[in-house]
Design an enzyme around this catalytic site. Structure first.
Site, short mmCIF file in Angstrom:
data_model
loop_
_atom_site.label_atom_id
_atom_site.label_comp_id
_atom_site.label_asym_id
_atom_site.label_seq_id
_atom_site.Cartn_x
_atom_site.Cartn_y
_atom_site.Cartn_z
N TYR A 138 0.82 -1.20 0.00
CA TYR A 138 0.00 0.00 0.00
C TYR A 138 0.86 1.26 0.00
O TYR A 138 0.48 2.29 0.56
CB TYR A 138 -0.93 0.03 1.23
CG TYR A 138 -1.89 -1.14 1.32
CD1 TYR A 138 -2.07 -2.02 0.26
CD2 TYR A 138 -2.62 -1.36 2.48
CE1 TYR A 138 -2.95 -3.09 0.35
CE2 TYR A 138 -3.51 -2.43 2.57
CZ TYR A 138 -3.66 -3.29 1.50
OH TYR A 138 -4.54 -4.34 1.60
N ASP A 246 -3.49 -7.31 6.56
CA ASP A 246 -4.83 -6.80 6.31
C ASP A 246 -5.80 -7.97 6.11
O ASP A 246 -6.90 -8.01 6.68
CB ASP A 246 -4.81 -5.90 5.08
CG ASP A 246 -6.09 -5.10 4.90
OD1 ASP A 246 -6.96 -5.14 5.80
OD2 ASP A 246 -6.23 -4.43 3.86
#
Length: 358
Positions: A138, A246
């Site tokens: 990310y 995540d």
């Protein structure tokens, strides 16, 4: 009298509902403790703000938040706005500038809640997942060219730096060292990702030498999903990259009974900027406005915030109140198979706090 400035940001969907409940419980904690006060300021940033202003928050939003001691965040995401706009426009635009590089997600089975794992009654599943929160998958590096043409190219680059990997691995080892079992599992995918993930493995081995009292092992992320389901008792503290953690943390929350009970802390360990605390359940637009959102994740998140602020007795008292409430099936919201409302659960936790003898 200690005083803390808290930025409260409901965001989208059920976010405002659970943050309102969280603030009510936090204020009850402060009243019950008597040693500190909370100065809460509300921020209306999110998808409604975007529809009016064309941005999820002001350009100087992260700088505005620096004056606070902590941030209580609800959720981000709306059906009519692309997810990459809402996520990068708000949550990541706070986490990255404030260098909240350690995302910490505890998972355990609270009293009264049943795990979908038939051989797990409670103590077998007690984990903390540490997610690298600033780079990796990310990082935001990449782009698209030749849009709409047959030769269109889209690229997302996972960027890992030695400094970034070192600090998150070291944070995870320290956390593991502070827990009774002193056990850490490092999640990787270095068999297929032969550059950055190999560096991740090498740095883990280097940092491990600083913590001889911590037992650690390494697990490929795909095998890790099986281990979490089949052998939960073999895990304690877990560290993984931004993307891997995540995904694994959502699995962990489901195994503990519901996403509605799962908390998160986005920590700036150096404390040169405020940390942000949020439930992980998302905006849940399917139940927005129905008054049935489970506020337990926000309460657990609030307890993490209090502990981070140095108010551990109040944090412990709040978790005991939460556990007394979850132990009563009549106070389970629909995600846990019950019929209780957000208001009923919130009032019950506040009442448990007021009646606490310790």
């Amino acid at each position: 009298m200690r005083s803390y400035k808290i930025a409260a940001m409901g965001g989208d969907g059920i976010g405002p509902e659970v943050v309102e409940a969280g603030v009510q419980v936090l204020k009850t904690c402060a009243e019950r403790d008597g040693g500190f006060t909370l100065d809460v300021q509300d921020f209306d940033w999110g998808s409604d703000y975007y529809r009016t202003h064309g941005v999820m928050m002001p350009a100087d939003g992260a700088e505005q938040l620096r004056q606070f001691d902590a941030i209580l965040f609800g959720a981000v995401g709306a059906p009519d706005i692309p997810d990459h706009i809402t996520l990068w426009g708000l949550r990541l635009s706070i986490c990255q500038p404030l260098d909240q590089y350690a995302n910490v997600r505890p998972t355990r089975i609270l009293p009264g809640i049943t795990s979908p794992l038939r051989h797990v009654s409670g103590p077998e599943l007690d984990w903390v997942i540490v997610r690298e929160n600033s780079e990796g998958e990310y990082s935001g590096v990449g782009g698209r060219v030749h849009k709409g043409l047959p030769i269109e190219v889209a690229q997302d680059v996972s960027v890992m730096t030695r400094a970034g990997v070192q600090r998150i691995i070291r944070y995870a080892f320290r956390l593991a060292q502070s827990r009774p079992r002193k056990l850490l599992t490092v999640v990787t995918k270095s068999n297929a990702q032969r550059h950055a993930m190999v560096m991740w493995d090498e740095i883990a081995a280097e940092v491990a030498q600083e913590f001889p009292d911590v037992t650690w092992d390494k697990m490929l992320v795909d095998a890790m999903t099986m281990r979490m389901v089949m052998k939960p008792q073999t895990l304690d503290t877990i560290v993984a990259t931004n993307l891997h953690a995540d995904i694994l943390s959502d699995l962990a929350a489901a195994l503990a009974g519901s996403l509605g009970i799962a908390p998160t802390a986005n920590i700036n360990p150096e404390r040169d900027a405020p940390s942000m605390f949020e439930p992980i359940h998302g905006s849940a637009f399917d139940i927005t406005g129905k008054g049935i959102a489970n506020p337990v994740a926000t309460f657990w998140t609030a307890a993490m915030m209090l502990e981070h602020l140095g108010e551990k007795p109040a944090a412990d008292r709040l978790m005991r109140a939460v556990e007394r409430v979850t132990a009563d099936p009549a106070l389970h919201t629909p995600d846990l198979g019950g019929k209780a409302t957000t208001r009923q659960v919130t009032d019950a936790v506040c009442e448990a706090l007021r009646r606490a003898n310790d």
